[in-house]
Design an enzyme around this catalytic site. Structure first.
Site, mmCIF file in Angstrom:
data_model
loop_
_atom_site.group_PDB
_atom_site.id
_atom_site.type_symbol
_atom_site.label_atom_id
_atom_site.label_comp_id
_atom_site.label_asym_id
_atom_site.label_seq_id
_atom_site.Cartn_x
_atom_site.Cartn_y
_atom_site.Cartn_z
ATOM 1 N N GLU A 107 35.745 45.880 53.890
ATOM 2 C CA GLU A 107 35.230 44.767 53.090
ATOM 3 C C GLU A 107 36.407 43.859 52.734
ATOM 4 O O GLU A 107 36.994 43.952 51.658
ATOM 5 C CB GLU A 107 34.505 45.304 51.860
ATOM 6 N N HIS A 162 36.352 49.774 49.611
ATOM 7 C CA HIS A 162 35.924 50.091 50.971
ATOM 8 C C HIS A 162 36.771 49.259 51.932
ATOM 9 O O HIS A 162 36.869 48.035 51.796
ATOM 10 C CB HIS A 162 34.437 49.777 51.162
ATOM 11 N N HIS A 206 33.283 43.389 46.322
ATOM 12 C CA HIS A 206 32.855 44.090 47.538
ATOM 13 C C HIS A 206 32.139 43.120 48.469
ATOM 14 O O HIS A 206 31.857 41.980 48.111
ATOM 15 C CB HIS A 206 31.875 45.221 47.191
ATOM 16 N N GLU A 244 28.952 41.724 44.933
ATOM 17 C CA GLU A 244 28.696 41.866 46.366
ATOM 18 C C GLU A 244 28.688 40.470 46.976
ATOM 19 O O GLU A 244 27.807 39.656 46.698
ATOM 20 C CB GLU A 244 27.358 42.573 46.603
#
Length: 329
Positions: free
Chosen positions: A56, A53, A148, A211
């Site tokens: 990010e 993404h 991410h 994450e």
């Protein structure tokens, strides 16, 4: 070689597509794809991806530091390593994606999308991963770490999401995730279109989506917040011992998925709801026409709530604690 990240963002090609220093050989394979190989035999093959993404950026900056240290000969390499910046076009624009969410397109799902740059890129990344692992020894250990950041804040600032797996997770992989400072681990119970699901399902890799904080533009990330994962990555790449974890991650498993099926979809959560917010049994979570989604277990926790996804995509996951594992922590 030239600065790999800047080269990726410019969309250019290096003057030389391969080279070496005293510790490794490197090969530029495509925009945002770099292979690094030690000059001696090693038992592990590691894929480290980020930027799937484009907004990010903290993981990209973390990986950039590692790549630069390796190319300058400042860091030993004790694994075959494939570095991937997933979505260069979106990284240039600081957008999550250009036309579609690439992390729903792996495992051949990219074939469902026409004239979509993310679909073409997903195919390129699948081929790069396939070629990388096929070039290694059948017995080598395969790990995939996909870095991410989350759209929302979270009660667990840094956590991991693990794909469905039919065999037990390797203990050394679980220990590494704990040493990387992850506060929670979420275990999927169904297959999906993520990059880590692809590497796990098709190549039996130990795979995890990490994450790490929230999405910010390039240059706005405080990388000191990620000291544990940065050190853990350096130790992993250089073949050092895992740093003892300050605490073991809490464990959750997916209990149900919220899917947007029409334009009438309504998610009954505010934009301020954090990841891992708890909801009691019977709470109305979402409506989609005549369909209703309720909390089914005594307590469920929300992850990745997003009412703005395209029709047919996941608008959130509901989790329950894995109490068997958590009682042992």
């Amino acid at each position: 070689m030239q600065d790999f990240l800047q080269l990726t963002l410019s969309g250019g090609q290096p003057e030389q597509k391969e080279g070496r220093n005293g510790l490794l050989r490197w090969r530029w394979l495509n925009v945002g794809i770099l292979e690094l190989t030690p000059l001696h035999s090693v038992p592990r093959a590691l894929v480290v991806s980020s930027g799937i993404h484009g907004n990010e950026t903290a993981p990209v900056e973390i990986v950039e530091q590692l790549v630069n240290a390796l190319l300058r000969g400042e860091l030993a390499l004790q694994a075959r390593l494939l570095v991937i910046y997933g979505n260069p076009a979106a990284l240039r624009l600081n957008r999550r994606y250009v036309h579609g969410d690439m992390n729903r397109m792996f495992g051949g799902r990219w074939q469902q999308y026409e004239d979509c740059p993310e679909a073409r890129r997903a195919w390129i990344l699948e081929q790069a991963m396939d070629n990388f692992w096929q070039a290694g020894d059948y017995e080598e250990v395969r790990w995939h770490l996909d870095l991410h950041t989350a759209i929302r804040g979270s009660y667990h600032a840094q956590f991991g999401v693990l794909p469905q797996r039919m065999t037990p997770w390797p203990e050394d992989f679980m220990h590494w995730l704990a040493s990387a400072g992850l506060e929670a681990l979420v275990f999927h119970r169904a297959t999906g279109g993520t990059f880590t699901n692809y590497s796990s399902r098709h190549f039996q890799a130990a795979s995890c989506t990490l994450e790490l904080g929230t999405a910010l533009p390039f240059g706005h990330n405080d990388l000191t917040q990620f000291a544990a994962v940065r050190l853990a990555l350096r130790q992993l790449i250089a073949g050092g011992e895992n740093i003892p974890a300050a605490a073991q991650p809490r464990r959750y498993r997916v209990s149900q998925q919220i899917t947007r099926r029409s334009d009438r979809f309504v998610l009954h959560m505010s934009d301020e709801v954090l990841n891992f917010t708890a909801f009691p049994q019977g709470t109305l979570l979402a409506e989609d026409g005549e369909d209703r989604v309720y909390v089914q277990q005594a307590r469920e926790y929300v992850l990745f709530p997003n009412p703005n996804v395209a029709t047919g995509l996941r608008a959130g996951l509901m989790l329950v604690e894995d109490n068997v594992h958590n009682k042992a922590l």
